[in-house]
Design a protein around this motif. Structure first.
Motif, PDB file in Angstrom:
ATOM      1  N   ALA A  78       0.650  -1.354  -0.005  1.00  0.00           N
ATOM      2  CA  ALA A  78       0.021  -0.035  -0.047  1.00  0.00           C
ATOM      3  C   ALA A  78       0.774   1.278   0.082  1.00  0.00           C
ATOM      4  O   ALA A  78       0.461   2.303  -0.441  1.00  0.00           O
ATOM      5  CB  ALA A  78      -1.010   0.038   1.201  1.00  0.00           C
ATOM      6  N   ARG A  79       1.992   1.139   0.533  1.00  0.00           N
ATOM      7  CA  ARG A  79       2.805   2.435   0.649  1.00  0.00           C
ATOM      8  C   ARG A  79       3.842   2.586  -0.424  1.00  0.00           C
ATOM      9  O   ARG A  79       4.345   3.527  -0.721  1.00  0.00           O
ATOM     10  CB  ARG A  79       3.688   2.295   1.855  1.00  0.00           C
ATOM     11  N   LEU A  80       3.703   1.417  -1.623  1.00  0.00           N
ATOM     12  CA  LEU A  80       4.799   1.321  -2.418  1.00  0.00           C
ATOM     13  C   LEU A  80       4.002   1.680  -3.822  1.00  0.00           C
ATOM     14  O   LEU A  80       4.733   2.015  -4.830  1.00  0.00           O
ATOM     15  CB  LEU A  80       5.310   0.107  -2.631  1.00  0.00           C
ATOM     16  N   VAL A  81       2.763   1.676  -3.897  1.00  0.00           N
ATOM     17  CA  VAL A  81       2.370   1.982  -5.204  1.00  0.00           C
ATOM     18  C   VAL A  81       2.036   3.700  -5.247  1.00  0.00           C
ATOM     19  O   VAL A  81       2.289   4.328  -4.452  1.00  0.00           O
ATOM     20  CB  VAL A  81       0.515   1.412  -5.331  1.00  0.00           C
ATOM     21  N   ASP A  82       1.715   4.026  -6.501  1.00  0.00           N
ATOM     22  CA  ASP A  82       1.594   5.485  -7.067  1.00  0.00           C
ATOM     23  C   ASP A  82       0.404   5.712  -7.399  1.00  0.00           C
ATOM     24  O   ASP A  82      -0.100   4.851  -8.770  1.00  0.00           O
ATOM     25  CB  ASP A  82       2.537   5.777  -7.851  1.00  0.00           C
ATOM     26  N   PRO A  83      -0.745   6.329  -6.794  1.00  0.00           N
ATOM     27  CA  PRO A  83      -0.565   6.879  -5.585  1.00  0.00           C
ATOM     28  C   PRO A  83      -0.639   5.980  -4.380  1.00  0.00           C
ATOM     29  O   PRO A  83      -1.016   4.898  -4.700  1.00  0.00           O
ATOM     30  CB  PRO A  83      -1.641   7.984  -5.710  1.00  0.00           C
ATOM     31  N   ALA A  84       0.087   6.493  -3.441  1.00  0.00           N
ATOM     32  CA  ALA A  84       0.270   5.527  -1.950  1.00  0.00           C
ATOM     33  C   ALA A  84      -1.362   5.367  -1.864  1.00  0.00           C
ATOM     34  O   ALA A  84      -2.338   6.198  -1.756  1.00  0.00           O
ATOM     35  CB  ALA A  84       0.995   6.124  -0.825  1.00  0.00           C
ATOM     36  N   LEU A  85      -1.587   3.991  -1.241  1.00  0.00           N
ATOM     37  CA  LEU A  85      -3.051   3.571  -1.090  1.00  0.00           C
ATOM     38  C   LEU A  85      -3.484   3.886   0.383  1.00  0.00           C
ATOM     39  O   LEU A  85      -2.865   3.592   1.397  1.00  0.00           O
ATOM     40  CB  LEU A  85      -3.083   2.115  -1.102  1.00  0.00           C
ATOM     41  N   SER A  86      -4.398   4.630   0.499  1.00  0.00           N
ATOM     42  CA  SER A  86      -5.230   4.927   1.698  1.00  0.00           C
ATOM     43  C   SER A  86      -5.380   3.738   2.294  1.00  0.00           C
ATOM     44  O   SER A  86      -6.137   2.770   1.408  1.00  0.00           O
ATOM     45  CB  SER A  86      -6.326   5.938   1.865  1.00  0.00           C
ATOM     46  N   THR A  87      -5.754   3.237   3.317  1.00  0.00           N
ATOM     47  CA  THR A  87      -6.065   1.939   4.220  1.00  0.00           C
ATOM     48  C   THR A  87      -6.667   2.355   5.480  1.00  0.00           C
ATOM     49  O   THR A  87      -6.688   3.365   6.163  1.00  0.00           O
ATOM     50  CB  THR A  87      -5.198   0.935   3.921  1.00  0.00           C
ATOM     51  N   PRO A 117     -13.981  -2.751  22.575  1.00  0.00           N
ATOM     52  CA  PRO A 117     -12.777  -1.584  22.494  1.00  0.00           C
ATOM     53  C   PRO A 117     -13.456  -0.629  21.558  1.00  0.00           C
ATOM     54  O   PRO A 117     -14.117  -1.020  20.653  1.00  0.00           O
ATOM     55  CB  PRO A 117     -11.643  -2.412  22.136  1.00  0.00           C
ATOM     56  N   ASP A 118     -13.078   0.685  21.578  1.00  0.00           N
ATOM     57  CA  ASP A 118     -13.465   1.578  20.543  1.00  0.00           C
ATOM     58  C   ASP A 118     -12.585   2.075  19.747  1.00  0.00           C
ATOM     59  O   ASP A 118     -12.698   3.066  18.913  1.00  0.00           O
ATOM     60  CB  ASP A 118     -14.293   2.671  21.307  1.00  0.00           C
ATOM     61  N   ASP A 119     -11.270   1.730  20.015  1.00  0.00           N
ATOM     62  CA  ASP A 119      -9.969   2.102  19.137  1.00  0.00           C
ATOM     63  C   ASP A 119      -9.488   1.175  18.400  1.00  0.00           C
ATOM     64  O   ASP A 119      -8.373   1.186  18.552  1.00  0.00           O
ATOM     65  CB  ASP A 119      -9.166   3.170  20.156  1.00  0.00           C
ATOM     66  N   VAL A 120     -10.230   0.544  17.509  1.00  0.00           N
ATOM     67  CA  VAL A 120      -9.575  -0.616  16.788  1.00  0.00           C
ATOM     68  C   VAL A 120      -9.318  -0.356  15.647  1.00  0.00           C
ATOM     69  O   VAL A 120      -8.932  -1.105  14.800  1.00  0.00           O
ATOM     70  CB  VAL A 120     -10.446  -1.812  17.146  1.00  0.00           C
ATOM     71  N   PHE A 121     -10.046   0.617  14.711  1.00  0.00           N
ATOM     72  CA  PHE A 121      -9.938   0.844  13.583  1.00  0.00           C
ATOM     73  C   PHE A 121      -9.021   2.300  13.154  1.00  0.00           C
ATOM     74  O   PHE A 121      -9.713   3.292  13.638  1.00  0.00           O
ATOM     75  CB  PHE A 121     -11.415   0.737  12.658  1.00  0.00           C
ATOM     76  N   HIS A 122      -8.422   2.027  12.483  1.00  0.00           N
ATOM     77  CA  HIS A 122      -7.502   3.355  12.159  1.00  0.00           C
ATOM     78  C   HIS A 122      -7.377   3.802  10.795  1.00  0.00           C
ATOM     79  O   HIS A 122      -6.781   2.975   9.955  1.00  0.00           O
ATOM     80  CB  HIS A 122      -6.123   3.534  12.759  1.00  0.00           C
ATOM     81  N   VAL A 123      -7.758   4.813  10.183  1.00  0.00           N
ATOM     82  CA  VAL A 123      -7.747   5.496   8.888  1.00  0.00           C
ATOM     83  C   VAL A 123      -6.275   5.685   8.662  1.00  0.00           C
ATOM     84  O   VAL A 123      -5.818   6.662   9.425  1.00  0.00           O
ATOM     85  CB  VAL A 123      -8.673   6.198   8.357  1.00  0.00           C
ATOM     86  N   VAL A 124      -5.726   5.216   7.706  1.00  0.00           N
ATOM     87  CA  VAL A 124      -4.230   5.563   7.188  1.00  0.00           C
ATOM     88  C   VAL A 124      -4.284   6.444   5.937  1.00  0.00           C
ATOM     89  O   VAL A 124      -4.459   5.888   4.814  1.00  0.00           O
ATOM     90  CB  VAL A 124      -3.219   4.417   7.255  1.00  0.00           C
ATOM     91  N   ALA A 125      -4.301   7.686   6.017  1.00  0.00           N
ATOM     92  CA  ALA A 125      -4.622   8.612   5.002  1.00  0.00           C
ATOM     93  C   ALA A 125      -3.337   8.729   4.074  1.00  0.00           C
ATOM     94  O   ALA A 125      -2.310   9.205   4.586  1.00  0.00           O
ATOM     95  CB  ALA A 125      -5.116   9.774   5.252  1.00  0.00           C
ATOM     96  N   ARG A 126      -3.589   8.203   2.809  1.00  0.00           N
ATOM     97  CA  ARG A 126      -2.551   8.590   1.933  1.00  0.00           C
ATOM     98  C   ARG A 126      -2.971   9.204   0.502  1.00  0.00           C
ATOM     99  O   ARG A 126      -3.922   9.595   0.750  1.00  0.00           O
ATOM    100  CB  ARG A 126      -1.629   7.088   1.567  1.00  0.00           C
ATOM    101  N   ASP A 127      -2.261   9.219  -0.359  1.00  0.00           N
ATOM    102  CA  ASP A 127      -2.583   9.804  -1.646  1.00  0.00           C
ATOM    103  C   ASP A 127      -3.640   9.432  -2.337  1.00  0.00           C
ATOM    104  O   ASP A 127      -4.212  10.113  -3.374  1.00  0.00           O
ATOM    105  CB  ASP A 127      -1.289   9.916  -2.518  1.00  0.00           C
ATOM    106  N   SER A 128      -4.242   8.433  -2.350  1.00  0.00           N
ATOM    107  CA  SER A 128      -5.389   7.998  -2.968  1.00  0.00           C
ATOM    108  C   SER A 128      -6.563   8.286  -2.597  1.00  0.00           C
ATOM    109  O   SER A 128      -7.753   7.862  -3.412  1.00  0.00           O
ATOM    110  CB  SER A 128      -5.346   6.338  -3.089  1.00  0.00           C
TER     111      SER A 128
END
Length: 129
Positions: A78-87, A117-128
């Protein structure tokens, strides 16, 4: 679908996308030719999201300008593609601890079930997106 309805948004469009550019390009073509063209894709996982990225490019469109794409799992690619993939990254350890405690509480019968638990999902915002 229920959340979209509650918020007054169009219903989500679901489609199976194989892990190859031609399948993804065909899906993108159908999405974009709809009465309300799809402008964002939330894929089942990062692998499908990577195929959608390839399909968007094959259709001559731009990410995220024409179609935004997000996956789930935060795989290294996900970090290597262009644009980097949000996940979406999931705290699997917190989910596993909760599920184990819930099963033990259910088996015990007298134990109070654990709080979710209420803190188990985290958006990793990237360029996509």
């Amino acid at each position: 679908a229920q959340a979209c309805e509650r918020l007054g948004l169009p219903a989500p469009v679901a489609e199976t996308v194989a892990l190859d550019p031609s399948s993804a390009a065909a899906a993108v073509g159908r999405w974009r030719s709809a009465a309300e063209p799809v402008t964002a894709v939330a894929a089942y996982n990062d692998e499908v999201a990577l195929a959608v990225l390839a399909g968007v490019r094959a259709a001559g469109l731009r990410v995220p300008d024409d179609v935004a794409v997000i996956g789930v799992d935060d795989v290294p690619a996900a970090r290597l593609v262009d644009p980097a993939l949000s996940t979406v990254w999931q705290a699997i350890d917190a989910q596993a601890e909760y599920l184990a405690a819930a099963v033990l509480a259910a088996l015990d019968g007298s134990a109070e079930p654990p709080a979710r638990p209420d803190d188990v999902f985290h958006v990793v915002a990237r360029d996509s997106t």
